[in-house]
Design a protein around this motif. Structure first.
Motif, PDB file in Angstrom:
ATOM      1  N   LYS A 102       0.788  -1.282   0.185  1.00  0.00           N
ATOM      2  CA  LYS A 102       0.096   0.142   0.064  1.00  0.00           C
ATOM      3  C   LYS A 102       0.944   1.202  -0.100  1.00  0.00           C
ATOM      4  CE  LYS A 102      -4.129  -1.872   2.364  1.00  0.00           C
ATOM      5  NZ  LYS A 102      -4.821  -1.829   3.612  1.00  0.00           N
ATOM      6  N   SER A 104       1.248   5.081   0.311  1.00  0.00           N
ATOM      7  CA  SER A 104       0.506   6.544   1.169  1.00  0.00           C
ATOM      8  C   SER A 104       0.854   7.713   0.846  1.00  0.00           C
ATOM      9  CB  SER A 104       0.366   6.248   2.685  1.00  0.00           C
ATOM     10  OG  SER A 104       1.637   6.173   3.042  1.00  0.00           O
ATOM     11  N   ASP A 166      -3.037   4.731  -2.157  1.00  0.00           N
ATOM     12  CA  ASP A 166      -4.170   4.072  -1.320  1.00  0.00           C
ATOM     13  C   ASP A 166      -5.117   5.087  -1.046  1.00  0.00           C
ATOM     14  OD1 ASP A 166      -4.800   1.952   0.165  1.00  0.00           O
ATOM     15  OD2 ASP A 166      -4.203   3.103   2.222  1.00  0.00           O
ATOM     16  N   LYS A 167      -6.170   4.599  -0.375  1.00  0.00           N
ATOM     17  CA  LYS A 167      -7.338   5.267  -0.115  1.00  0.00           C
ATOM     18  C   LYS A 167      -7.194   6.409   1.010  1.00  0.00           C
ATOM     19  CE  LYS A 167      -8.988   2.020   3.262  1.00  0.00           C
ATOM     20  NZ  LYS A 167     -10.091   1.078   3.848  1.00  0.00           N
ATOM     21  N   ASN A 168      -6.043   6.288   1.448  1.00  0.00           N
ATOM     22  CA  ASN A 168      -5.633   7.370   2.493  1.00  0.00           C
ATOM     23  C   ASN A 168      -4.085   7.917   1.718  1.00  0.00           C
ATOM     24  OD1 ASN A 168      -7.509   7.740   4.858  1.00  0.00           O
ATOM     25  ND2 ASN A 168      -7.396   5.741   4.644  1.00  0.00           N
ATOM     26  N   ARG A 235      -5.889  12.597   0.070  1.00  0.00           N
ATOM     27  CA  ARG A 235      -6.959  11.827   0.040  1.00  0.00           C
ATOM     28  C   ARG A 235      -7.051  11.116   1.321  1.00  0.00           C
ATOM     29  NH1 ARG A 235      -6.132   7.638  -4.554  1.00  0.00           N
ATOM     30  NH2 ARG A 235      -7.015   9.282  -5.879  1.00  0.00           N
ATOM     31  N   SER A 236      -8.329  11.342   1.719  1.00  0.00           N
ATOM     32  CA  SER A 236      -8.858  10.373   2.891  1.00  0.00           C
ATOM     33  C   SER A 236      -9.646   9.369   2.683  1.00  0.00           C
ATOM     34  CB  SER A 236      -9.227  11.336   4.041  1.00  0.00           C
ATOM     35  OG  SER A 236     -10.299  12.061   3.659  1.00  0.00           O
ATOM     36  N   GLY A 237      -9.667   8.311   3.540  1.00  0.00           N
ATOM     37  CA  GLY A 237     -10.759   7.199   2.820  1.00  0.00           C
ATOM     38  C   GLY A 237     -12.187   7.332   3.216  1.00  0.00           C
TER      39      GLY A 237
END
Length: 680
Positions: A102, A104, A166-168, A235-237
């Motif tokens: 992942k 980040s 990644d999503k965060n 980006r924050s999940g």
């Protein structure tokens, strides 16, 4: 890459560094020498800080944009993952290990190599099918730009990184500042606002092309011509509860590069003076200009929709086109028709020789490396060689062209030699010559201007020329009106005048686009998109102004010469003659034109300087493009460098006098607009 990683190592604490060094820091290099240099620098920095050597196992020898193996989602299914054949097992294992992680944080300073036109550079901007498809489906799909260059390396790396993150996470990129406000990037701005929660932009300015008062070495942090920006995409999940928040700060326009770097080195991120900006409905982030622009009539639109089988053309002009891009101006343009013929015959003969040599070869060498670069190659010309196209000089292809404002050149207008003719064959015909008139507009960052032409317009005729023709020609050569039925109905209905013709509208548009009030009111809009046309109160008055302006600009060669005072120095008796040196310089303070070391034209009327096309007056355009220049093309420089100003001096004197008249008369009409035109 090595620089970024070594900086990270320097700033990490000793207790956190070993784990991150072994597991969480990754980088790629595509060239072998930078790969080894980066690896050595990273390992040396680590050993200096930790007191012991440890191999860095997370650097991969791979082209990042080819490595799509990280994605289990369908967005890259067509491209698949990279075929890693030919890589060492250890390097392959590193790539696979990286793809499983992942990620980040992604940091980058992408290389830039956009839209190479000169095949002789032999340094192509290669395609990346997977990433390019994603750009097409996102940034370009959301764009309203007429022509986009979003396959440049900046857009590619941000697209890849956005999908890889990644999503965060956070993307941190140093790029060209065009992504902030260029029309080309409007779809990009919409897409990133949809994909991220917060965006922070540090605009370092330094765009020399927009502000000629700047100096690349003095004001740009990289000593280049293009402005620079640092961007952070966060980006924050969590599901987005509000639109993307965009924060922007800009360094002072005249701040030096040294001052900018000092500011960056001594200012923490939390201390940056960000403004929270609200994009407008067109996804502009800065220089917002809320007005009735959207209610005006578009001169042209790429949005053509079908309604019950009929084309819905809600724009004034149906066909529009860029000016031609030859990619080999020194070969296909010339002030002398015979010299142009000599160059084209040489070009054609050499092309045919290379075609024959290629036929007889074993084809083991790529064509790009095979051809001799005595002539100017492009990818299209190489394709013609492969297709066995025949290239032979034909006199019918020599045409008169508007190369720059009030500067004509002979042009060899052939679909094989001209790199990008765009829709000009539908406007002026090819090979047959068709009569037409175009309104050429410069839309973009340079000062907006328009100029009419009855000749083929070059792409840089008056900027990056977008051309609105009065007529268009179908495949059978039949002339068609290019002003739409929709536009005719709009004008006749608004003014309640069925006598309004398409030619009247053509002249009206030309006048409005010259109106100083219009240009100032919609200055920011004109930087971003094609003009839109308002309904002024007195249609006939504006149409007549446009007709007068167009007659001046189209027939400038027949204008009455302005009575400039000519001063010729006389050689003194008994003194040897000195070689005459061309100067071609305007002295606006003294109202003089210095032609050469012998001749000066005086009493240039001040009104003549006021008529400007972009950053130059009409007179200065003529002077600039009659100077003697050393050709860039080595073959042209060696074989065909015959232009001497002295051979054309009297013609230039006559032209300057006529352009002075045109400039004065244009200024008079524009001043009439200011005094009488209500702009309502």
């Amino acid at each position: 890459t090595g620089t970024f990683i070594t900086e990270i190592i320097e700033h990490l604490s000793k207790n956190r560094l070993p784990y991150k060094y072994e597991n969480e820091i990754h980088c790629n290099e595509v060239a072998i020498l930078p790969y080894y240099i980066a690896n050595l620098n990273i390992e040396f920095t680590y050993s200096q800080k930790m007191g012991q050597y440890t191999e860095f196992k997370n650097i991969c020898f791979v082209d990042t944009l080819d490595n799509l193996g990280f994605s289990s989602r369908r967005r890259y299914s067509e491209a698949g993952s990279l075929d890693f054949g030919g890589f060492s097992p250890e390097n392959l294992e590193r790539i696979k290990r990286q793809n499983k992680r992942k990620i980040s944080v992604i940091i980058g300073n992408p290389p830039y190599n956009a839209n190479q036109l000169n095949e002789n550079e032999n340094n192509k901007n290669r395609p990346y099918p997977g990433v390019d498809k994603r750009i097409k489906d996102t940034y370009i799909a959301e764009s309203t730009a007429q022509k986009t260059k979003l396959y440049d390396m900046y857009a590619r790396f941000i697209r890849w990184a956005s999908d890889r993150l990644d999503k965060n996470g956070v993307l941190a990129f140093i790029t060209n500042r065009s992504l902030i406000d260029a029309r080309t990037y409007d779809g990009f701005r919409k897409a990133v606002a949809d994909e991220f929660n917060d965006i922070y932009i540090v605009d370092l300015g330094g765009d020399v092309r927009r502000n000629p008062k700047l100096s690349g070495p003095k004001h740009n942090v990289f000593a280049i011509q293009t402005g620079v920006a640092i961007s952070f995409f966060v980006r924050s999940g969590k599901a987005k509860k509000h639109p993307c928040r965009i924060f922007y700060t800009r360094r002072p326009e005249m701040e030096t590069a040294r001052e900018k770097l000092q500011f960056l080195a001594t200012t923490g991120f939390r201390d940056l003076p960000f403004d929270h900006i609200q994009p407008d409905k067109h996804h502009n982030w800065i220089n917002l200009n809320e007005n009735e622009w959207g209610d005006l009539l578009p001169v042209a639109s790429k949005d053509v929709k079908l309604s019950k089988g009929k084309i819905d053309e809600k724009a004034i002009f149906k066909l529009f086109s860029l000016g031609i891009i030859t990619a080999r101006d020194e070969w296909v343009y010339d002030i002398d028709q015979q010299q142009l013929r000599n160059k084209i015959e040489c070009f054609c003969n050499f092309f045919e020789q290379e075609k024959a040599r290629w036929k007889d070869s074993d084809k083991n060498t790529a064509l790009n490396d095979f051809v001799d670069r005595i002539i100017k190659w492009t990818s299209e010309l190489e394709d013609h060689l492969k297709r066995d196209s025949s290239l032979k000089f034909d006199l019918k292809f020599i045409r008169c062209a508007s190369y720059r404002p009030f500067t004509l050149r002979y042009l060899y207008f052939d679909h094989i030699i001209v790199h990008r003719p765009y829709q000009q064959p539908d406007i002026f015909g090819l090979p047959d010559h068709r009569k037409n008139i175009v309104i050429a507009m410069n839309v973009g960052n340079k000062p907006f201007n328009v100029l009419a032409s009855k000749y083929l317009p070059d792409y840089h005729f008056n900027g990056d020329a977008q051309c609105l023709p009065l007529y268009r020609y179908d495949r059978e050569g039949e002339r068609r009106d290019n002003i739409t039925d929709w536009a005719l109905k709009q004008f006749q209905s608004h003014y309640k005048d069925k006598a309004i013709t398409r030619l009247d509208i053509f002249h009206y548009v030309y006048a409005v686009l010259h109106d100083p009030t219009y240009r100032e009111k919609y200055r920011l809009n004109l930087k971003r998109e094609f003009p839109r046309i308002p309904f002024y109160e007195d249609f006939r008055k504006w149409s007549i102004w446009g007709e007068r302006l167009m007659a001046l600009h189209l027939e400038y060669e027949q204008a009455d010469p302005y009575p400039l005072t000519r001063i010729d120095k006389k050689s003194e008796p008994g003194r040897p003659s000195v070689a005459v040196k061309s100067i071609l310089k305007a002295d606006r303070t003294a109202n003089e034109i210095l032609l050469d070391s012998l001749t000066t034209l005086r009493d240039v009327p001040p009104q003549a300087w006021a008529y400007r096309l972009g950053n130059r007056s009409a007179i200065e355009w003529v002077l600039e493009y009659h100077k003697e220049r050393k050709p860039k093309d080595p073959t042209i420089r060696a074989k065909f460098n015959t232009y001497r100003f002295a051979d054309h001096k009297e013609d230039v004197v006559d032209l300057l006098r006529k352009v002075s008249t045109v400039s004065v008369e244009t200024t008079k009409i524009v001043n009439e607009m200011i005094r009488q035109g209500d702009g309502s």
